[in-house]
Design a protein around this motif. Sequence first.
Motif, PDB file in Angstrom:
ATOM      1  N   GLY A   1      35.867  36.231  14.433  1.00  0.00           N
ATOM      2  CA  GLY A   1      36.964  36.839  15.123  1.00  0.00           C
ATOM      3  C   GLY A   1      37.302  37.838  14.060  1.00  0.00           C
ATOM      4  N   LEU A   2      37.099  37.706  12.882  1.00  0.00           N
ATOM      5  CA  LEU A   2      37.825  38.690  11.967  1.00  0.00           C
ATOM      6  C   LEU A   2      36.659  39.731  11.674  1.00  0.00           C
ATOM      7  N   LEU A   3      35.516  39.436  11.882  1.00  0.00           N
ATOM      8  CA  LEU A   3      34.449  40.488  11.900  1.00  0.00           C
ATOM      9  C   LEU A   3      34.680  41.240  13.351  1.00  0.00           C
ATOM     10  N   GLY A   4      34.768  40.470  14.087  1.00  0.00           N
ATOM     11  CA  GLY A   4      34.763  41.325  15.723  1.00  0.00           C
ATOM     12  C   GLY A   4      35.857  42.293  15.670  1.00  0.00           C
ATOM     13  N   ILE A   5      37.242  41.771  15.342  1.00  0.00           N
ATOM     14  CA  ILE A   5      38.296  42.579  15.352  1.00  0.00           C
ATOM     15  C   ILE A   5      38.254  43.896  14.623  1.00  0.00           C
ATOM     16  N   ASN A   6      37.587  43.695  13.435  1.00  0.00           N
ATOM     17  CA  ASN A   6      37.472  44.854  12.551  1.00  0.00           C
ATOM     18  C   ASN A   6      36.332  45.795  12.912  1.00  0.00           C
ATOM     19  N   LEU A   7      35.176  45.200  13.522  1.00  0.00           N
ATOM     20  CA  LEU A   7      34.137  46.148  14.154  1.00  0.00           C
ATOM     21  C   LEU A   7      34.554  47.061  15.139  1.00  0.00           C
ATOM     22  N   ALA A   8      35.370  46.260  16.062  1.00  0.00           N
ATOM     23  CA  ALA A   8      35.957  46.792  17.507  1.00  0.00           C
ATOM     24  C   ALA A   8      36.972  47.966  16.911  1.00  0.00           C
ATOM     25  N   LEU A   9      37.791  47.559  16.093  1.00  0.00           N
ATOM     26  CA  LEU A   9      38.864  48.497  16.169  1.00  0.00           C
ATOM     27  C   LEU A   9      38.705  49.379  14.836  1.00  0.00           C
ATOM     28  N   ASP A  10      38.180  49.146  14.017  1.00  0.00           N
ATOM     29  CA  ASP A  10      37.860  50.050  12.877  1.00  0.00           C
ATOM     30  C   ASP A  10      36.575  50.886  13.049  1.00  0.00           C
ATOM     31  N   ALA A  11      35.588  50.239  13.441  1.00  0.00           N
ATOM     32  CA  ALA A  11      34.099  51.112  13.541  1.00  0.00           C
ATOM     33  C   ALA A  11      34.174  51.583  15.076  1.00  0.00           C
ATOM     34  N   LYS A  12      35.063  51.117  15.918  1.00  0.00           N
ATOM     35  CA  LYS A  12      34.770  51.608  17.318  1.00  0.00           C
ATOM     36  C   LYS A  12      33.320  51.056  18.043  1.00  0.00           C
ATOM     37  N   ALA A  13      32.917  49.829  17.603  1.00  0.00           N
ATOM     38  CA  ALA A  13      31.809  49.300  18.097  1.00  0.00           C
ATOM     39  C   ALA A  13      31.988  48.689  19.343  1.00  0.00           C
ATOM     40  N   ASP A  14      30.929  48.604  20.105  1.00  0.00           N
ATOM     41  CA  ASP A  14      30.872  47.659  21.271  1.00  0.00           C
ATOM     42  C   ASP A  14      30.663  46.236  20.811  1.00  0.00           C
ATOM     43  N   VAL A  15      31.682  45.356  21.071  1.00  0.00           N
ATOM     44  CA  VAL A  15      31.442  44.116  20.390  1.00  0.00           C
ATOM     45  C   VAL A  15      31.675  43.083  21.692  1.00  0.00           C
ATOM     46  N   THR A  16      30.696  42.240  21.523  1.00  0.00           N
ATOM     47  CA  THR A  16      30.862  41.073  22.690  1.00  0.00           C
ATOM     48  C   THR A  16      31.125  39.711  21.901  1.00  0.00           C
ATOM     49  N   LEU A  17      32.028  38.844  22.113  1.00  0.00           N
ATOM     50  CA  LEU A  17      32.224  37.679  21.434  1.00  0.00           C
ATOM     51  C   LEU A  17      31.768  36.521  22.515  1.00  0.00           C
ATOM     52  N   ILE A  18      31.255  35.336  21.516  1.00  0.00           N
ATOM     53  CA  ILE A  18      30.935  34.283  22.329  1.00  0.00           C
ATOM     54  C   ILE A  18      31.665  33.296  21.690  1.00  0.00           C
ATOM     55  N   ALA A  19      32.443  32.400  22.727  1.00  0.00           N
ATOM     56  CA  ALA A  19      33.566  31.570  22.198  1.00  0.00           C
ATOM     57  C   ALA A  19      33.451  30.366  23.205  1.00  0.00           C
ATOM     58  N   ARG A  20      34.385  29.394  22.963  1.00  0.00           N
ATOM     59  CA  ARG A  20      34.511  28.203  23.864  1.00  0.00           C
ATOM     60  C   ARG A  20      35.550  27.871  24.069  1.00  0.00           C
ATOM     61  N   GLY A  21      35.830  27.003  25.124  1.00  0.00           N
ATOM     62  CA  GLY A  21      36.906  26.309  25.374  1.00  0.00           C
ATOM     63  C   GLY A  21      38.619  26.780  25.395  1.00  0.00           C
ATOM     64  N   THR A  22      39.496  26.306  24.924  1.00  0.00           N
ATOM     65  CA  THR A  22      40.653  27.115  24.883  1.00  0.00           C
ATOM     66  C   THR A  22      40.822  28.280  24.345  1.00  0.00           C
ATOM     67  N   HIS A  23      40.018  28.461  23.128  1.00  0.00           N
ATOM     68  CA  HIS A  23      39.989  29.647  22.495  1.00  0.00           C
ATOM     69  C   HIS A  23      39.568  30.888  23.222  1.00  0.00           C
ATOM     70  N   LEU A  24      38.480  30.757  24.031  1.00  0.00           N
ATOM     71  CA  LEU A  24      38.011  31.668  24.872  1.00  0.00           C
ATOM     72  C   LEU A  24      39.008  32.063  25.844  1.00  0.00           C
ATOM     73  N   LYS A  25      39.680  30.935  26.589  1.00  0.00           N
ATOM     74  CA  LYS A  25      40.775  31.418  27.568  1.00  0.00           C
ATOM     75  C   LYS A  25      41.804  32.104  26.795  1.00  0.00           C
ATOM     76  N   ALA A  26      42.361  31.768  25.517  1.00  0.00           N
ATOM     77  CA  ALA A  26      43.285  32.572  24.832  1.00  0.00           C
ATOM     78  C   ALA A  26      42.846  33.827  24.772  1.00  0.00           C
ATOM     79  N   ILE A  27      41.560  34.037  24.238  1.00  0.00           N
ATOM     80  CA  ILE A  27      41.028  35.581  23.902  1.00  0.00           C
ATOM     81  C   ILE A  27      40.953  36.293  25.346  1.00  0.00           C
ATOM     82  N   GLN A  28      40.653  35.574  26.394  1.00  0.00           N
ATOM     83  CA  GLN A  28      40.152  36.378  27.674  1.00  0.00           C
ATOM     84  C   GLN A  28      41.710  36.880  28.119  1.00  0.00           C
ATOM     85  N   SER A  29      42.666  35.879  27.936  1.00  0.00           N
ATOM     86  CA  SER A  29      43.927  36.210  28.471  1.00  0.00           C
ATOM     87  C   SER A  29      45.093  37.220  27.943  1.00  0.00           C
TER      88      SER A  29
END
Length: 126
Positions: free
Chosen positions: A22-50
Amino acid sequence: MSTGVNFQLSSFCIIGAGAIGGLLGINLALDAKADVTLIARGTHLKAIQSNGLRLIRPDGTERLWENVKATDDLDSLEGDFDVIIIAVKSHQVELIAHKIERLCHKNTIIVTIQNGLPWWYFYKHG
Protein backbone atom coordinates in the motif's frame (compact mmCIF):
# COMPACT_ATOMS: atom_id res chain seq x y z
CA MET A 1 24.84 4.74 -15.96
CA SER A 2 23.11 3.38 -19.02
CA THR A 3 21.57 -0.06 -18.93
CA GLY A 4 20.93 -0.17 -22.65
CA VAL A 5 17.21 -0.49 -21.94
CA ASN A 6 15.23 2.50 -23.11
CA PHE A 7 11.68 2.42 -21.85
CA GLN A 8 9.70 4.26 -19.22
CA LEU A 9 8.23 2.44 -16.24
CA SER A 10 4.65 3.59 -16.06
CA SER A 11 2.39 0.63 -15.26
CA PHE A 12 2.67 -1.19 -11.96
CA CYS A 13 0.84 -4.16 -10.48
CA ILE A 14 1.30 -4.56 -6.74
CA ILE A 15 0.26 -7.95 -5.48
CA GLY A 16 -0.36 -7.58 -1.78
CA ALA A 17 -1.69 -4.17 -0.79
CA GLY A 18 -0.97 -4.32 2.92
CA ALA A 19 1.39 -1.95 4.72
CA ILE A 20 4.32 -2.38 2.35
CA GLY A 21 2.42 -2.77 -0.92
CA GLY A 22 0.00 0.00 0.00
CA LEU A 23 2.81 2.41 0.84
CA LEU A 24 4.55 1.72 -2.47
CA GLY A 25 1.28 1.97 -4.37
CA ILE A 26 0.15 5.29 -2.96
CA ASN A 27 3.59 6.87 -3.48
CA LEU A 28 3.91 5.57 -7.05
CA ALA A 29 0.40 6.74 -7.92
CA LEU A 30 0.50 10.16 -6.29
CA ASP A 31 4.18 11.12 -6.60
CA ALA A 32 5.30 9.40 -9.79
CA LYS A 33 1.85 9.62 -11.44
CA ALA A 34 2.20 5.95 -12.36
CA ASP A 35 -0.67 3.71 -13.44
CA VAL A 36 -0.96 1.39 -10.43
CA THR A 37 -3.21 -1.62 -9.91
CA LEU A 38 -3.44 -3.16 -6.44
CA ILE A 39 -4.27 -6.76 -5.61
CA ALA A 40 -5.85 -7.06 -2.17
CA ARG A 41 -8.31 -9.32 -0.38
CA GLY A 42 -11.34 -9.33 1.85
CA THR A 43 -12.41 -6.35 3.90
CA HIS A 44 -9.21 -4.47 3.05
CA LEU A 45 -10.07 -4.67 -0.67
CA LYS A 46 -13.63 -3.52 -0.01
CA ALA A 47 -12.36 -0.56 2.03
CA ILE A 48 -9.91 0.44 -0.72
CA GLN A 49 -12.63 0.20 -3.37
CA SER A 50 -15.08 2.23 -1.27
CA ASN A 51 -12.83 4.80 0.37
CA GLY A 52 -9.53 4.83 -1.52
CA LEU A 53 -6.21 4.29 0.21
CA ARG A 54 -5.12 6.62 3.00
CA LEU A 55 -1.56 7.09 4.20
CA ILE A 56 -1.07 8.64 7.63
CA ARG A 57 2.50 9.80 8.11
CA PRO A 58 4.31 9.85 11.46
CA ASP A 59 3.87 13.65 11.66
CA GLY A 60 0.08 13.21 11.35
CA THR A 61 -0.27 14.47 7.78
CA GLU A 62 -2.45 12.37 5.52
CA ARG A 63 -2.56 11.52 1.85
CA LEU A 64 -5.58 10.03 0.11
CA TRP A 65 -5.46 8.07 -3.14
CA GLU A 66 -8.96 7.99 -4.56
CA ASN A 67 -10.31 5.90 -7.44
CA VAL A 68 -7.79 3.15 -6.83
CA LYS A 69 -7.75 0.30 -9.34
CA ALA A 70 -7.97 -2.68 -6.99
CA THR A 71 -9.12 -6.26 -7.33
CA ASP A 72 -8.66 -9.66 -5.70
CA ASP A 73 -8.63 -11.49 -9.03
CA LEU A 74 -5.31 -11.64 -10.90
CA ASP A 75 -7.06 -13.53 -13.69
CA SER A 76 -9.31 -10.53 -14.38
CA LEU A 77 -6.41 -8.22 -15.24
CA GLU A 78 -5.95 -7.42 -18.91
CA GLY A 79 -2.75 -6.35 -20.60
CA ASP A 80 0.70 -6.37 -19.15
CA PHE A 81 2.69 -4.29 -16.68
CA ASP A 82 6.12 -2.67 -16.72
CA VAL A 83 6.71 -3.63 -13.09
CA ILE A 84 5.11 -6.29 -10.92
CA ILE A 85 5.78 -5.98 -7.21
CA ILE A 86 5.09 -9.08 -5.16
CA ALA A 87 4.48 -7.89 -1.61
CA VAL A 88 2.78 -10.90 -0.06
CA LYS A 89 3.99 -13.01 2.82
CA SER A 90 6.39 -15.75 1.81
CA HIS A 91 3.89 -18.59 2.31
CA GLN A 92 1.48 -16.93 -0.18
CA VAL A 93 3.89 -16.76 -3.14
CA GLU A 94 3.09 -20.28 -4.32
CA LEU A 95 -0.59 -19.36 -4.67
CA ILE A 96 0.12 -16.55 -7.15
CA ALA A 97 3.39 -17.47 -8.89
CA HIS A 98 1.77 -19.34 -11.79
CA LYS A 99 -0.51 -16.37 -12.55
CA ILE A 100 2.18 -13.74 -13.09
CA GLU A 101 3.69 -14.68 -16.46
CA ARG A 102 0.66 -13.61 -18.49
CA LEU A 103 0.90 -10.12 -16.95
CA CYS A 104 4.44 -9.59 -18.28
CA HIS A 105 5.89 -8.22 -21.49
CA LYS A 106 9.47 -8.93 -22.56
CA ASN A 107 10.89 -6.11 -20.38
CA THR A 108 8.71 -6.46 -17.29
CA ILE A 109 10.60 -6.12 -14.04
CA ILE A 110 9.50 -8.34 -11.15
CA VAL A 111 10.36 -7.16 -7.64
CA THR A 112 9.81 -9.38 -4.63
CA ILE A 113 9.40 -7.88 -1.18
CA GLN A 114 8.99 -10.70 1.28
CA ASN A 115 7.09 -9.93 4.39
CA GLY A 116 6.77 -12.22 7.37
CA LEU A 117 8.57 -15.22 8.72
CA PRO A 118 7.64 -18.66 7.38
CA TRP A 119 5.44 -20.78 9.61
CA TRP A 120 8.26 -23.28 10.20
CA TYR A 121 10.80 -20.74 11.46
CA PHE A 122 9.93 -21.23 15.13
CA TYR A 123 9.36 -24.97 14.91
CA LYS A 124 11.44 -26.54 17.68
CA HIS A 125 13.14 -23.23 18.40
CA GLY A 126 13.33 -21.54 21.80
